[in-house]
Write a protein that holds these residues in place. Structure first.
Motif, mmCIF file in Angstrom:
data_model
loop_
_atom_site.group_PDB
_atom_site.id
_atom_site.type_symbol
_atom_site.label_atom_id
_atom_site.label_comp_id
_atom_site.label_asym_id
_atom_site.label_seq_id
_atom_site.Cartn_x
_atom_site.Cartn_y
_atom_site.Cartn_z
ATOM 1 N N LEU A 176 11.682 15.939 1.198
ATOM 2 C CA LEU A 176 12.684 15.807 2.256
ATOM 3 C C LEU A 176 12.962 14.329 2.464
ATOM 4 C CD1 LEU A 176 14.223 17.573 4.462
ATOM 5 C CD2 LEU A 176 12.413 16.851 6.023
ATOM 6 N N THR A 177 14.237 13.939 2.431
ATOM 7 C CA THR A 177 14.605 12.539 2.612
ATOM 8 C C THR A 177 15.615 12.375 3.738
ATOM 9 O OG1 THR A 177 16.409 12.695 0.999
ATOM 10 C CG2 THR A 177 14.269 11.949 0.184
ATOM 11 N N ILE A 178 15.606 11.190 4.323
ATOM 12 C CA ILE A 178 16.634 10.802 5.277
ATOM 13 C C ILE A 178 17.158 9.437 4.863
ATOM 14 C CG2 ILE A 178 15.696 12.121 7.216
ATOM 15 C CD1 ILE A 178 14.548 9.471 8.303
ATOM 16 N N ARG A 179 18.308 9.089 5.373
ATOM 17 C CA ARG A 179 18.905 7.801 5.039
ATOM 18 C C ARG A 179 18.325 6.701 5.905
ATOM 19 N NH1 ARG A 179 25.040 5.966 6.531
ATOM 20 N NH2 ARG A 179 25.027 3.915 5.529
ATOM 21 N N ASP A 180 18.021 5.573 5.286
ATOM 22 C CA ASP A 180 17.589 4.365 5.989
ATOM 23 C C ASP A 180 18.452 3.223 5.470
ATOM 24 O OD1 ASP A 180 16.310 2.425 7.437
ATOM 25 O OD2 ASP A 180 14.476 2.428 6.234
ATOM 26 N N GLN A 181 19.629 3.055 6.076
ATOM 27 C CA GLN A 181 20.635 2.082 5.662
ATOM 28 C C GLN A 181 21.057 2.346 4.209
ATOM 29 O OE1 GLN A 181 19.562 -1.946 6.793
ATOM 30 N NE2 GLN A 181 18.785 -1.282 8.757
ATOM 31 N N HIS A 182 20.782 1.419 3.295
ATOM 32 C CA HIS A 182 21.222 1.593 1.911
ATOM 33 C C HIS A 182 20.173 2.280 1.036
ATOM 34 C CE1 HIS A 182 24.851 -0.273 2.767
ATOM 35 N NE2 HIS A 182 24.833 -1.332 1.979
ATOM 36 N N GLU A 183 19.167 2.875 1.680
ATOM 37 C CA GLU A 183 18.111 3.539 0.933
ATOM 38 C C GLU A 183 17.848 4.932 1.497
ATOM 39 O OE1 GLU A 183 15.031 0.251 -0.602
ATOM 40 O OE2 GLU A 183 15.198 0.340 1.584
ATOM 41 N N ALA A 184 17.148 5.718 0.707
ATOM 42 C CA ALA A 184 16.655 7.014 1.168
ATOM 43 C C ALA A 184 15.156 6.882 1.368
ATOM 44 C CB ALA A 184 16.949 8.097 0.142
ATOM 45 N N MET A 185 14.636 7.499 2.428
ATOM 46 C CA MET A 185 13.200 7.472 2.686
ATOM 47 C C MET A 185 12.657 8.898 2.647
ATOM 48 S SD MET A 185 11.041 6.303 6.062
ATOM 49 C CE MET A 185 11.313 4.544 5.874
ATOM 50 N N TYR A 186 11.549 9.061 1.948
ATOM 51 C CA TYR A 186 10.879 10.358 1.893
ATOM 52 C C TYR A 186 10.045 10.529 3.162
ATOM 53 C CZ TYR A 186 12.193 10.620 -3.024
ATOM 54 O OH TYR A 186 12.907 10.691 -4.190
ATOM 55 N N ILE A 187 10.351 11.553 3.962
ATOM 56 C CA ILE A 187 9.658 11.736 5.230
ATOM 57 C C ILE A 187 8.738 12.951 5.240
ATOM 58 C CG2 ILE A 187 11.428 10.552 6.572
ATOM 59 C CD1 ILE A 187 12.365 13.368 7.507
ATOM 60 N N GLU A 188 8.865 13.811 4.228
ATOM 61 C CA GLU A 188 7.970 14.955 4.117
ATOM 62 C C GLU A 188 7.946 15.431 2.680
ATOM 63 O OE1 GLU A 188 5.262 16.467 4.642
ATOM 64 O OE2 GLU A 188 5.734 16.943 6.750
ATOM 65 N N PHE A 241 0.803 -1.215 0.000
ATOM 66 C CA PHE A 241 0.000 0.000 0.000
ATOM 67 C C PHE A 241 0.842 1.273 0.000
ATOM 68 C CE2 PHE A 241 -2.789 -3.329 1.476
ATOM 69 C CZ PHE A 241 -3.969 -3.061 0.788
ATOM 70 N N LEU A 242 2.154 1.135 0.020
ATOM 71 C CA LEU A 242 3.014 2.306 -0.158
ATOM 72 C C LEU A 242 2.931 2.816 -1.589
ATOM 73 C CD1 LEU A 242 6.237 1.314 1.825
ATOM 74 C CD2 LEU A 242 4.454 2.919 2.519
ATOM 75 N N THR A 243 2.653 1.910 -2.518
ATOM 76 C CA THR A 243 2.584 2.287 -3.931
ATOM 77 C C THR A 243 1.202 2.076 -4.543
ATOM 78 O OG1 THR A 243 3.474 0.095 -4.467
ATOM 79 C CG2 THR A 243 5.035 1.935 -4.402
ATOM 80 N N ALA A 260 5.123 9.544 -2.481
ATOM 81 C CA ALA A 260 4.465 9.244 -1.216
ATOM 82 C C ALA A 260 5.449 9.314 -0.066
ATOM 83 C CB ALA A 260 3.846 7.854 -1.270
ATOM 84 N N ILE A 261 4.991 9.880 1.055
ATOM 85 C CA ILE A 261 5.791 9.841 2.275
ATOM 86 C C ILE A 261 5.933 8.371 2.680
ATOM 87 C CG2 ILE A 261 5.826 10.428 4.727
ATOM 88 C CD1 ILE A 261 4.417 13.038 4.019
ATOM 89 N N GLY A 262 7.151 7.971 2.985
ATOM 90 C CA GLY A 262 7.435 6.572 3.300
ATOM 91 C C GLY A 262 8.054 5.831 2.139
ATOM 92 N N ARG A 263 7.984 6.430 0.950
ATOM 93 C CA ARG A 263 8.597 5.802 -0.225
ATOM 94 C C ARG A 263 10.107 5.706 -0.029
ATOM 95 N NH1 ARG A 263 8.941 8.560 -6.273
ATOM 96 N NH2 ARG A 263 10.311 7.008 -7.208
ATOM 97 N N LYS A 264 10.697 4.655 -0.544
ATOM 98 C CA LYS A 264 12.140 4.484 -0.462
ATOM 99 C C LYS A 264 12.741 4.369 -1.856
ATOM 100 C CE LYS A 264 12.350 2.211 4.073
ATOM 101 N NZ LYS A 264 12.858 1.028 4.815
ATOM 102 N N SER A 265 13.997 4.764 -1.962
ATOM 103 C CA SER A 265 14.724 4.621 -3.226
ATOM 104 C C SER A 265 16.189 4.355 -2.906
ATOM 105 C CB SER A 265 14.581 5.885 -4.086
ATOM 106 O OG SER A 265 15.068 7.021 -3.392
ATOM 107 N N PRO A 266 16.903 3.692 -3.805
ATOM 108 C CA PRO A 266 18.323 3.420 -3.566
ATOM 109 C C PRO A 266 19.107 4.728 -3.426
ATOM 110 C CG PRO A 266 17.507 2.152 -5.426
ATOM 111 C CD PRO A 266 16.440 3.142 -5.099
ATOM 112 N N LEU A 267 20.139 4.719 -2.628
ATOM 113 C CA LEU A 267 20.921 5.935 -2.407
ATOM 114 C C LEU A 267 21.590 6.450 -3.681
ATOM 115 C CD1 LEU A 267 22.661 5.227 1.028
ATOM 116 C CD2 LEU A 267 20.821 6.856 0.573
#
Length: 254
Positions: free
Chosen positions: A101-113, A18-20, A126-133
């Motif tokens: 706005l993104t922050i790092r989550d290990q080997h990925e970036a997460m959109y937090i705002e 449901f993230l996508t 979407a907030i919560g979406r992740k993508s490779p660094l």
């Protein structure tokens, strides 16, 4: 893996869909997840009973209101999000494009705002979406300013896979772009996570001069013209520095 509860893991895999996908039917979940019909049916019942999923009159499932409570708790505890949001709105109003706005989550970036553009044609994130660094400006700017040993370890471990038509999949080219990012204080991506899109991002630092977030202006590439890109770069860097200062970053220190 033997110490982990497989049912919990599969339930999380189901919720992650449901993230996508805003809504999914029972059959759609089976198709997208690849899980057995009986497993999905059993987990759906439990997730719905606990409030993690809601089912509408058409039989479509969506994330339940319980996530609003959890999401708000997490959001309230992310000080950087609270600090950055007014600056993000300012940047959106100045540039007319979406701001992420993104922050790092290990080997990925997460959109937090995010702050959406007011224009009718927009880039959906979407907030919560992740993508490779390594892919996309708002992700790669986090990678570029990692400590040298962490950056090098990541580059040795990562497999560069194409996501959009412009994703950097060549190791040497990626290293070159990362060096340019470090030198210039910003990075640009074109069609790296989604085709026909452009993103310009700058790093946000804390009081220890560590990169803690990335901020970007993003939208359809037709709206990023040669004459406007330098203006966007300056504004993104300016806003990133203001947020960094709010986090205790000393911009006067060498």
């Amino acid at each position: 893996m033997q110490n982990k509860n497989k049912t919990v893991i599969k339930s999380m895999d189901l919720l992650t869909l449901f993230l996508t996908h805003p809504k999914l039917s029972f059959n759609e979940m089976i198709k997208v997840s690849g899980m057995p019909k009986t497993s999905v049916h059993r987990m759906l019942g439990s997730l719905e009973d606990m409030g993690f999923l809601d089912k509408d009159e058409d039989g479509k499932y969506s994330l339940g209101l319980l996530f609003l409570q959890y999401g708000q708790l997490v959001a309230d505890r992310l000080d950087i999000r609270q600090i950055a949001l007014p600056y993000m709105k300012f940047l959106r109003d100045e540039m007319g494009e979406a701001v992420n706005l993104t922050i790092r989550d290990q080997h990925e970036a997460m959109y937090i705002e995010k702050v959406d553009t007011t224009q009718p044609v927009r880039l959906y994130t979407a907030i919560g979406r992740k993508s490779p660094l390594y892919a996309g400006a708002c992700s790669r700017v986090l990678l570029a300013f990692l400590p040298e040993d962490e950056l090098e370890q990541y580059l040795q471990d990562v497999e560069l896979r194409a996501i959009g038509s412009g994703t950097i999949t060549d190791q040497e080219k990626l290293r070159k772009v990362l060096k340019e990012t470090q030198r210039n204080g910003y990075t640009i991506s074109n069609s790296e996570l989604e085709d026909y899109t452009t993103s310009i991002a700058a790093p946000i630092f804390n009081h220890k001069r560590e990169v803690v977030a990335g901020i970007s202006v993003a939208g359809p590439n037709v709206r990023f013209q040669a004459e406007t890109i330098p203006v966007i770069i300056d504004k993104v860097k300016e806003v990133a520095e203001k947020i960094s200062v709010k986090l205790g970053y000393d911009n006067k220190k060498e």
